[in-house]
Design a protein around this motif. Structure first.
Motif, PDB file in Angstrom:
ATOM      1  N   CYS A  85       0.728  -1.154  -0.166  1.00 37.02           N
ATOM      2  CA  CYS A  85       0.112  -0.031  -0.199  1.00 37.02           C
ATOM      3  C   CYS A  85       1.115   1.422  -0.159  1.00 37.02           C
ATOM      4  O   CYS A  85       1.927   1.251   0.748  1.00 37.02           O
ATOM      5  CB  CYS A  85      -0.793   0.048   1.133  1.00 37.02           C
ATOM      6  SG  CYS A  85      -1.873   1.424   1.250  1.00 37.02           S
ATOM      7  N   MET A  98       0.035   4.087   0.902  1.00 36.00           N
ATOM      8  CA  MET A  98      -0.368   4.843   2.288  1.00 36.00           C
ATOM      9  C   MET A  98       0.436   4.639   3.493  1.00 36.00           C
ATOM     10  O   MET A  98       0.843   3.398   3.654  1.00 36.00           O
ATOM     11  CB  MET A  98      -1.797   5.088   2.486  1.00 36.00           C
ATOM     12  CG  MET A  98      -2.219   5.653   1.185  1.00 36.00           C
ATOM     13  SD  MET A  98      -3.994   6.542   0.771  1.00 36.00           S
ATOM     14  CE  MET A  98      -4.617   7.173   2.177  1.00 36.00           C
ATOM     15  N   ARG A  99       0.345   5.065   4.742  1.00 33.30           N
ATOM     16  CA  ARG A  99       0.610   4.884   5.757  1.00 33.30           C
ATOM     17  C   ARG A  99      -0.072   5.381   6.752  1.00 33.30           C
ATOM     18  O   ARG A  99       0.085   6.216   7.766  1.00 33.30           O
ATOM     19  CB  ARG A  99       2.494   5.243   6.054  1.00 33.30           C
ATOM     20  CG  ARG A  99       3.371   4.641   5.319  1.00 33.30           C
ATOM     21  CD  ARG A  99       3.367   3.067   5.737  1.00 33.30           C
ATOM     22  NE  ARG A  99       4.310   2.147   5.095  1.00 33.30           N
ATOM     23  CZ  ARG A  99       4.031   1.606   3.823  1.00 33.30           C
ATOM     24  NH1 ARG A  99       2.802   1.604   3.190  1.00 33.30           N
ATOM     25  NH2 ARG A  99       4.851   0.931   2.921  1.00 33.30           N
ATOM     26  N   CYS A 100      -1.381   5.087   6.808  1.00 30.86           N
ATOM     27  CA  CYS A 100      -2.172   5.384   7.730  1.00 30.86           C
ATOM     28  C   CYS A 100      -1.831   4.997   9.103  1.00 30.86           C
ATOM     29  O   CYS A 100      -1.468   3.850   9.615  1.00 30.86           O
ATOM     30  CB  CYS A 100      -3.781   4.928   7.618  1.00 30.86           C
ATOM     31  SG  CYS A 100      -4.178   5.265   5.863  1.00 30.86           S
ATOM     32  N   TRP A 125      -3.564   4.478  11.736  1.00 28.12           N
ATOM     33  CA  TRP A 125      -4.582   3.721  12.604  1.00 28.12           C
ATOM     34  C   TRP A 125      -4.406   2.340  11.576  1.00 28.12           C
ATOM     35  O   TRP A 125      -5.174   1.426  11.979  1.00 28.12           O
ATOM     36  CB  TRP A 125      -5.696   4.519  12.577  1.00 28.12           C
ATOM     37  CG  TRP A 125      -6.449   4.638  11.301  1.00 28.12           C
ATOM     38  CD1 TRP A 125      -7.135   3.906  10.478  1.00 28.12           C
ATOM     39  CD2 TRP A 125      -6.323   5.808  10.570  1.00 28.12           C
ATOM     40  NE1 TRP A 125      -7.281   4.453   9.187  1.00 28.12           N
ATOM     41  CE2 TRP A 125      -6.883   5.777   9.250  1.00 28.12           C
ATOM     42  CE3 TRP A 125      -5.900   7.095  10.954  1.00 28.12           C
ATOM     43  CZ2 TRP A 125      -7.015   6.978   8.303  1.00 28.12           C
ATOM     44  CZ3 TRP A 125      -6.068   8.540  10.262  1.00 28.12           C
ATOM     45  CH2 TRP A 125      -6.599   8.033   8.769  1.00 28.12           C
ATOM     46  N   CYS A 126      -3.636   2.071  10.854  1.00 29.81           N
ATOM     47  CA  CYS A 126      -3.869   1.083   9.988  1.00 29.81           C
ATOM     48  C   CYS A 126      -3.877  -0.289  10.760  1.00 29.81           C
ATOM     49  O   CYS A 126      -3.258  -0.548  11.663  1.00 29.81           O
ATOM     50  CB  CYS A 126      -2.666   0.849   8.935  1.00 29.81           C
ATOM     51  SG  CYS A 126      -3.010  -0.653   7.876  1.00 29.81           S
ATOM     52  N   GLN A 170       0.898  -3.353   4.119  1.00 30.06           N
ATOM     53  CA  GLN A 170       1.478  -1.901   3.813  1.00 30.06           C
ATOM     54  C   GLN A 170       2.800  -2.615   2.917  1.00 30.06           C
ATOM     55  O   GLN A 170       3.038  -1.809   1.868  1.00 30.06           O
ATOM     56  CB  GLN A 170       1.923  -1.456   4.980  1.00 30.06           C
ATOM     57  CG  GLN A 170       0.931  -0.851   5.667  1.00 30.06           C
ATOM     58  CD  GLN A 170       1.337   0.294   6.866  1.00 30.06           C
ATOM     59  OE1 GLN A 170       2.416   0.185   7.419  1.00 30.06           O
ATOM     60  NE2 GLN A 170       0.157   1.071   7.205  1.00 30.06           N
ATOM     61  N   GLY A 199      -4.089  -3.704   2.158  1.00 28.44           N
ATOM     62  CA  GLY A 199      -3.233  -3.104   1.384  1.00 28.44           C
ATOM     63  C   GLY A 199      -4.157  -2.417   0.376  1.00 28.44           C
ATOM     64  O   GLY A 199      -5.418  -2.082   0.776  1.00 28.44           O
ATOM     65  N   ALA A 207      -8.416   2.780  -1.387  1.00 24.80           N
ATOM     66  CA  ALA A 207      -8.202   4.133  -0.847  1.00 24.80           C
ATOM     67  C   ALA A 207      -8.063   5.255  -1.931  1.00 24.80           C
ATOM     68  O   ALA A 207      -8.098   6.083  -1.455  1.00 24.80           O
ATOM     69  CB  ALA A 207      -7.451   4.019   0.158  1.00 24.80           C
ATOM     70  N   LYS A 262     -10.929   8.902   3.662  1.00 24.23           N
ATOM     71  CA  LYS A 262     -10.411   9.078   4.891  1.00 24.23           C
ATOM     72  C   LYS A 262     -10.707  10.628   5.441  1.00 24.23           C
ATOM     73  O   LYS A 262     -11.082  10.804   6.293  1.00 24.23           O
ATOM     74  CB  LYS A 262      -9.200   8.513   5.017  1.00 24.23           C
ATOM     75  CG  LYS A 262      -9.256   7.079   4.638  1.00 24.23           C
ATOM     76  CD  LYS A 262      -7.800   6.505   4.591  1.00 24.23           C
ATOM     77  CE  LYS A 262      -7.819   5.010   3.691  1.00 24.23           C
ATOM     78  NZ  LYS A 262      -8.265   4.126   4.641  1.00 24.23           N
TER      79      LYS A 262
HETATM   80  S1  SF4 Z   1      -5.482   1.683   6.190  1.00 29.93           S
HETATM   81 FE1  SF4 Z   1      -5.548   0.914   4.148  1.00 29.93          FE
HETATM   82  S2  SF4 Z   1      -4.846   2.569   3.164  1.00 29.93           S
HETATM   83 FE2  SF4 Z   1      -4.338   2.997   5.089  1.00 29.93          FE
HETATM   84  S3  SF4 Z   1      -2.123   2.229   5.284  1.00 29.93           S
HETATM   85 FE3  SF4 Z   1      -3.603   0.528   5.858  1.00 29.93          FE
HETATM   86  S4  SF4 Z   1      -3.878  -0.458   4.043  1.00 29.93           S
HETATM   87 FE4  SF4 Z   1      -2.992   1.351   3.377  1.00 29.93          FE
END
Ligand code: SF4
Lengths: 251, 664
Positions: A28, A30-32, A34-35, A41, A90, A117, A140
């Motif tokens: 992925c 992104m690096r949310c 709260w993932c 990732q 991901g 996402a 988000k």
């Molecule tokens: S929450 Fe989803 S978009 Fe965000 S880092 Fe995790 S897998 Fe990626």
């Protein structure tokens, strides 16, 4: 064409209509903070360990699209009654050729959904997404600065792809994770409601933050550092949506 | 729950009433010795009743609870469903009159003996009822005292009277030698009382309270009438089902039974729901709401499979359409049947294990080897044919009052009085046996990567020093993953079982029927069974009934359901459910309920015969924490987040466990 998958879950409840199998693609952009799926990732396979440090398994198996589709079709007798297959991650669109091949091969055999996402190049989004039967689109954070701070990415491509999605005749569902003090603010949810209204979208699914989201980090040798108050109750603020005539469902 | 029901419920939970019980002055086991004739039965029955005294709990308008501390060790019968409805409708008075008239015309001494014993049993009833009536009057249980002026001598007129009459029937039958009394199709035969009360203007809420208190009554003595384990009371209820014309029979009373169980959260009655392709989806949803409570029921039975299966075995169609389940899962016929569905067990893992020892070395092809398996199954089946002599069984005169036809024929339950006296055999460990054969087929005969000697050495050593062999065995296809080669082997085992047993004569005069159940044998047989070629170590338990091997990580529920619905299950209609565990977080919201209901429907539509779906609860999680190796499939899922419980860090495991503390 091969791709990396970190989990195939039969009978997933929250990934689209009916009885479904969800395929989790690894990697992925992104690096949310709260993932809840940190395994999703990194693009490369990694070790999952027990609390004691012993290796349990390798997360991330390489699959040929053909084999994966064959495996998924084995459950067709159950999946073909209003359910289907969901590709999640991901970010499934980050392995676009693999995903595309899977979707094409499943076309006409099983209903497919892609959970994204939206943070991928416009060409990729426009080329792959029409092959899905349903898109589960995560919105988000609407503020570009906050998006960068909390997800590691600017949200411009996301908003562009969302816009492109709404112009298609493809069914889609918008989903927003409710992260206390981060995404569940009046400002953010209000902005999402406004965006949906402008695009004539009539519903949204809100997914309250789960306090166990960090559970998987330790087994990957990582530290979960969410940066917000995990114990706070997320506020769905459904009134903000109903004010626009949008139905907000809290899952 | 209104105040009175709550009072009764709290008293049940507090268990204070159990201290009122007293030991019998003449202990039961000594006085009860073979030969088990009518006399002996009546003596036993009278001894139990002679010292019986009323026990009434607060809020109790049922009574008729056990008053002696003695555990009924003379239990000789049961596990069937008698025709309570007929007696409840008629009343013991008219039944006794008919019986006396019949006996007066009889000259055969054996029949006379039974007839007189039946009369003696009924005549014991009024004095005890009078004791209860008096006690109820004195203690101010007005409704009970009033009803007992008529019940059970006259037939019941109201829903309450019918439930009370039922409680009285259970009480007296249990004072004899019977346990495991199934309640059968309660929602069908109690419906006329329920509906006529509604028509008379009794509010439904009031009837619901009565139903709840009746269900509470079923639990009052749950500590003292059991089979193998406490709680094994055999008090099954069967709801719904299709009739001969194909209409699905579900009604408001069926729904209220489910509602009452959801609210009470007690172990009895155990709910079974009969379903089929044309069952309305709502029924599955209601059933799933009950599953959510984590009580381990309902269990689903598939009419589309069971009914034709029973007819194929020779049951009359009208009886097959009326089927119920025995204490656990065996399909039996109420009112007229006295099948004994748990007479023997075809121990599949042991059979395969013995065949490998005796014949693997000599068997040139896998088919040669399988022929030996088939042969051993036949030999075991042959052996069954001489088993289960009923000559010494008690004639059970009181039970005969309730079994249709006995009053007329004056024949005992097990001496020709019942229309059906078929024997059933369980089939424990089918998945283990199929997995073991699969590994042998693949590794020895097909890929040739393992020698016969090495496999046998590894098995005899319980894999000590042969970890690599075990790994190889474990890596072979397993039943539960929707892989045809192994599922087909399971099918061949069942086919062989059915071919060699179904329809063959039982010593009872009936026939034998093959099944997929395991009863308690999955632990005990597992303990005795040496290491098996699927990689299972010696002594490890079998899976419960018709389920994947324990601790095997499957692809998931969809694959498992398909694996266990491939075979024509009409042929193994002695019963035994596929048991699957779903974590109770799945049931958190409506979506999870809806999807679980869909899953059950898919299983039924695919032709599964029986399904037990469990919401996994806190105890399981605690055990999973201590023994993670046994729970590789336990999934915890909340919204977008899912993971294997055993992979979570301890503090997260504890978090889930703790959260559950508030729910139970
Ligand atoms: S929450 Fe989803 S978009 Fe965000 S880092 Fe995790 S897998 Fe990626």
């Amino acid at each position: 064409m091969s791709g990396t998958v970190f989990s195939i879950e039969e009978f997933s409840i929250y990934d689209g209509p009916g009885i479904r199998t969800t395929v989790f693609l690894k990697g992925c952009p992104m690096r949310c903070r709260w993932c809840h799926n940190p395994e999703g990732q990194s693009f490369s396979p990694e070790e999952v360990k027990t609390a004691g440090g012993a290796e349990m398994r390798i997360s991330g198996q390489v699959w040929e699209a053909e084999d994966l589709v064959k495996k998924l079709l084995k459950n067709k007798p159950i999946l073909s009654h209003g359910g289907g297959v969901t590709f999640s991650g991901g970010e499934p669109l980050s392995q676009p050729e693999f995903l595309l091949e899977c979707l094409k091969k499943l076309k006409g055999h099983l209903h497919t959904a892609v959970q994204t996402a939206g943070n991928v190049p416009a060409e990729v989004f426009d080329e792959v997404i029409p092959w899905a039967d349903l898109v589960l689109f995560d919105l988000k954070l609407m503020d570009p600065g906050k998006s960068l701070a909390w997800t590691g990415q600017d949200n411009a491509p996301i908003l562009r792809n969302f816009d492109a999605l709404t112009r298609r005749s493809l069914p889609f569902l918008v989903r927003t994770p409710l992260i206390p003090g981060v995404t569940d603010t009046e400002e953010n949810l209000g902005a999402i409601a406004g965006l949906l209204d402008r695009h004539g979208v009539s519903g949204i699914e809100l997914l309250p933050y789960n306090k166990m989201a960090g559970g998987k980090y330790a087994s990957l040798g990582r530290i979960y550092d969410p940066g917000f108050d995990e114990s706070a109750e997320p506020d769905p603020r459904t009134a903000l949506f109903s004010a626009h005539g949008i139905e907000a469902k809290v899952l | 729950m209104n105040d009175q029901t709550k009072q009764y419920y709290d008293a049940l939970k507090a268990k204070e009433y159990r201290k009122e019980r007293k030991p019998l002055s003449d202990p039961l086991p000594e006085m009860y010795e073979p030969p088990y004739d009518s006399d002996c039965y009546v003596r036993y029955y009278k001894t139990v009743l002679s010292e019986a005294f009323p026990i009434l709990l607060p809020g109790d308008d049922f009574g008729f609870h056990k008053s002696c501390t003695d555990v009924s060790r003379g239990l000789r019968a049961g596990n069937y469903t008698l025709n309570y409805a007929r007696v409840i409708g008629e009343g013991f008075g008219p039944v006794l009159d008919r019986l006396k008239a019949r006996v007066a015309k009889e000259s055969d001494p054996e029949k006379l003996e039974l007839g007189n014993a039946m009369i003696a049993c009924i005549e014991e009833i009024p004095p005890i009822v009078e004791k209860y009536r008096k006690a109820a009057e004195d203690a101010g249980h007005v409704r009970l005292a009033e009803a007992l002026t008529r019940i059970p001598w006259e037939g019941a007129k109201t829903f309450y009277e019918a439930c009370l009459f039922f409680q009285i029937c259970i009480y007296f039958l249990r004072s004899g030698m019977t346990a495991h009394l199934g309640l059968g199709r309660f929602d069908q035969y109690m419906l006329p009382y329920f509906e006529s009360d509604l028509k008379r203007g009794v509010p439904e809420e009031e009837l619901f309270e009565t139903l709840e208190r009746f269900f509470i009554s079923l639990n009052v003595d749950s500590d003292s009438y059991h089979g193998i384990q406490a709680g094994d009371n055999g008090q099954s209820i069967v709801l719904g089902g299709f009739n001969v014309s194909g209409d699905y029979q579900i009604n408001r009373l069926s729904e209220l039974c489910i509602e009452a169980c959801r609210e009470l959260k007690l172990i009895d009655p155990k709910i079974n729901i009969r379903v089929g392709k044309n069952t309305p989806f709502e029924v599955y949803k209601k059933g799933t709401l009950l599953t959510k409570e984590g009580l381990g029921f309902p269990q689903y039975c598939n009419d589309d499979v069971v009914i034709p299966g029973l007819i194929a075995l020779g049951y009359r169609p009208e009886d097959a359409y009326d089927y119920v389940v025995a204490a656990c899962w065996e399909f039996i016929i109420p009112n007229v049947g006295a099948d004994i569905p748990n007479r023997c067990s075809m121990d599949f893992p042991k059979i395969v294990s013995e065949v490998l020892d005796e014949h693997l070395t000599g068997a040139e092809t896998f088919e040669d080897l399988f022929a030996f398996v088939d042969e051993k199954i036949r030999a075991n089946a042959d052996d069954f044919l001489t088993k289960g002599n009923l000559a010494e069984e008690a004639p059970l005169p009181l039970d005969a009052v309730f079994l249709d036809g006995c009053l007329e024929s004056l024949k005992g339950v097990y001496s020709g009085g019942a229309r059906y006296m078929n024997f059933g055999a369980h089939g424990p460990g089918i998945a283990i046996a199929a997995d073991a054969l699969m590994a042998v087929k693949e590794l020895i005969y097909e890929k040739k990567v393992l020698t016969k000697e090495l496999l046998l050495d590894a098995l005899h050593a319980d894999f000590e020093g042969y970890e690599d062999v075990r790994k190889l065995l474990l890596s072979c296809p397993k039943m539960g993953n929707n892989e045809d080669p192994v599922d087909e082997l399971a099918g061949r085992l069942m086919e062989s079982f059915a071919t060699h047993l179904n329809g063959r004569p039982a010593i009872s005069g009936g026939i034998w029927r093959a099944g997929t159940g395991s009863a308690q044998g999955y632990i005990s047989r597992g303990k005795r069974c040496p290491a098996t070629a699927d990689g299972r170590k010696a002594g490890e338990p079998y899976p419960s009934s018709f389920s994947p091997a324990l601790g095997m990580k499957t692809n998931g529920l969809l694959s498992t359901i398909q694996s266990f619905t491939k075979f024509d299950l009409k042929k193994v209609i002695n019963g035994g459910p596929l048991t699957i565990e779903v974590h109770d977080t799945v049931f958190r919201n409506e979506l999870g309920i809806e999807k679980t209901a869909m899953l059950v429907k898919e299983f039924i539509d695919l032709g599964g015969h029986q399904l037990q779906i469990n919401a996994v609860n806190r105890e399981t999680l605690l055990d999973a924490k201590a023994h993670p190796e046994n729970y590789p499939n336990l999934i915890v899922r909340v919204w977008g987040w899912s993971g294997y419980f055993v992979e979570l860090a301890p503090e997260y495991q504890d978090h889930i466990i703790k959260r559950l503390e508030f729910e139970y």
